[in-house]
Design a protein around this motif. Structure first.
Motif, PDB file in Angstrom:
ATOM      1  N   TYR A 117     -51.307 -24.827 -86.586  1.00 15.98           N
ATOM      2  CA  TYR A 117     -51.942 -24.453 -87.853  1.00 15.98           C
ATOM      3  C   TYR A 117     -51.649 -25.473 -88.942  1.00 15.98           C
ATOM      4  N   ASP A 118     -50.426 -26.001 -88.935  1.00 17.32           N
ATOM      5  CA  ASP A 118     -50.012 -26.740 -90.129  1.00 17.32           C
ATOM      6  C   ASP A 118     -49.786 -28.235 -89.935  1.00 17.32           C
ATOM      7  N   ALA A 119     -49.885 -28.760 -88.716  1.00 17.62           N
ATOM      8  CA  ALA A 119     -49.604 -30.199 -88.546  1.00 17.62           C
ATOM      9  C   ALA A 119     -50.876 -31.011 -88.751  1.00 17.62           C
ATOM     10  N   ALA A 120     -50.774 -32.050 -89.568  1.00 20.53           N
ATOM     11  CA  ALA A 120     -51.903 -32.974 -89.763  1.00 20.53           C
ATOM     12  C   ALA A 120     -51.591 -34.276 -89.036  1.00 20.53           C
ATOM     13  N   PRO A 121     -52.567 -34.879 -88.358  1.00 23.60           N
ATOM     14  CA  PRO A 121     -52.352 -36.192 -87.730  1.00 23.60           C
ATOM     15  C   PRO A 121     -52.024 -37.252 -88.788  1.00 23.60           C
ATOM     16  N   PRO A 122     -51.504 -38.415 -88.390  1.00 21.51           N
ATOM     17  CA  PRO A 122     -51.252 -39.489 -89.359  1.00 21.51           C
ATOM     18  C   PRO A 122     -52.539 -39.818 -90.115  1.00 21.51           C
ATOM     19  N   PRO A 123     -52.437 -40.130 -91.433  1.00 16.71           N
ATOM     20  CA  PRO A 123     -53.655 -40.352 -92.225  1.00 16.71           C
ATOM     21  C   PRO A 123     -54.411 -41.622 -91.846  1.00 16.71           C
ATOM     22  N   ALA A 124     -55.734 -41.583 -92.060  1.00 16.95           N
ATOM     23  CA  ALA A 124     -56.568 -42.775 -91.882  1.00 16.95           C
ATOM     24  C   ALA A 124     -56.317 -43.736 -93.039  1.00 16.95           C
ATOM     25  N   ALA A 125     -56.727 -44.984 -92.873  1.00 10.81           N
ATOM     26  CA  ALA A 125     -56.535 -45.999 -93.923  1.00 10.81           C
ATOM     27  C   ALA A 125     -57.295 -45.592 -95.193  1.00 10.81           C
ATOM     28  N   PRO A 126     -56.768 -45.973 -96.397  1.00 17.25           N
ATOM     29  CA  PRO A 126     -57.403 -45.555 -97.656  1.00 17.25           C
ATOM     30  C   PRO A 126     -58.868 -45.965 -97.771  1.00 17.25           C
ATOM     31  N   ASP A 127     -59.261 -47.111 -97.215  1.00 18.83           N
ATOM     32  CA  ASP A 127     -60.664 -47.536 -97.399  1.00 18.83           C
ATOM     33  C   ASP A 127     -61.650 -46.613 -96.673  1.00 18.83           C
ATOM     34  N   THR A 128     -61.187 -45.846 -95.676  1.00 19.08           N
ATOM     35  CA  THR A 128     -62.120 -44.921 -95.018  1.00 19.08           C
ATOM     36  C   THR A 128     -62.521 -43.812 -95.991  1.00 19.08           C
ATOM     37  N   ALA A 129     -61.574 -43.373 -96.826  1.00 18.28           N
ATOM     38  CA  ALA A 129     -61.886 -42.329 -97.808  1.00 18.28           C
ATOM     39  C   ALA A 129     -62.857 -42.869 -98.852  1.00 18.28           C
TER      40      ALA A 129
END
Ligand SMILES: O=C(O)[C@@H](CO)OP(=O)(O)O
Length: 254
Positions: A117-129
């Motif tokens: 429920y609560d684990a998020a994968p490592p974030p994508a690089a900022p430019d993808t956002a």
């Protein structure tokens, strides 16, 4: 009684390659298109004709809705699209083969990232956002809130306002409502409807293109917890395949 039908999109190109997909806009394979049409035929045979449809803004869900409605004989009913129904943003795992991620990080982290429920994968690089923020499909999503990864809890938090504001009014008005979305946005919705605990969630897998019917009482509580798949045997087999992703190889796309 109110009737809600949940439908995950048909097989996408990256489903067939066993890759994490998330917010990447991958189209259906020919098999996924056939699955979507089959879903429409199942709806028609069950006499379950939607009055309203909601989809994510991702091509695989939009096209599944179109093909399903055509096969059901309801091609022109109102369809509303919203990013809040999108797949969970899978962060830096997007595009990676599930087998490779399982090998690199081990079973426990792989399971937590996929099904806790609560684990998020490592974030994508900022430019993808930044790229997502320029896309008109995400108008209304402030730049600073553009996700770079999401847990199922995050998906639930962005999905439920749409559920309450856009889907519930149609259901309360007695409209049979079809929601065409994704593995994890539908897991979040099922968890909400069935009041699943975080301990129950890991065992919940949603197969591609298998219509799941929920009849709801006046408080929108399911009459049958878990709903009813229109083809329960095929749905159980397909859900077991989803659960085993990570240990299967890719499928030829035909
Ligand atoms: O990759 C994804 O975006 C989803 C759906 O394919 O994966 P999973 O079912 O593993 O959460």
């Amino acid at each position: 009684m109110r009737t809600l039908i949940l439908l995950r999109h048909g097989e996408s190109g990256w489903n067939s390659q066993n890759r994490f997909t998330g917010w990447i806009d991958v189209d259906l394979t020919p098999r996924g298109e056939r699955q979507a049409r089959h879903s429409g035929r199942l709806l028609r045979e069950a006499g379950l004709l939607p009055d309203l449809v909601h989809t994510s803004v991702l091509t695989r869900a939009i096209r599944t809705a179109t093909l399903t409605l055509e096969a059901a004989g309801r091609p022109r009913i109102p369809v509303t699209r919203n990013w809040r129904l999108n797949e969970r943003h899978y962060g830096a795992l997007q595009g990676r083969e599930k087998n490779a991620v399982l090998r690199e990080f081990g079973e426990e982290r792989f399971r937590r990232w996929r099904r806790s429920y609560d684990a998020a994968p490592p974030p994508a690089a900022p430019d993808t956002a930044r790229g997502l923020a320029c896309d008109p499909r995400h108008a209304g999503l402030p730049h600073e809130s553009m996700p770079r990864t999401e847990s199922l809890a995050d998906v639930t938090a962005r999905l439920l306002p749409y559920w309450h504001d856009a889907v519930v009014p149609g259901l309360r008005a007695g409209r049979t409502t079809l929601v065409v979305a994704h593995s994890n946005s539908l897991r979040a919705l099922v968890a909400h409807l069935d009041r699943l605990s975080p301990e129950e969630l890991p065992a919940l897998d949603i197969p591609t293109a298998m219509p799941l019917r929920y009849d709801l009482d006046e408080h929108l509580v399911p009459l049958v917890r878990g709903g009813r798949y229109l083809d329960p045997e095929a749905a159980a087999a397909a859900a077991a395949e989803v659960a085993a992703e990570g240990s299967r190889s890719s499928r030829p796309t035909r």
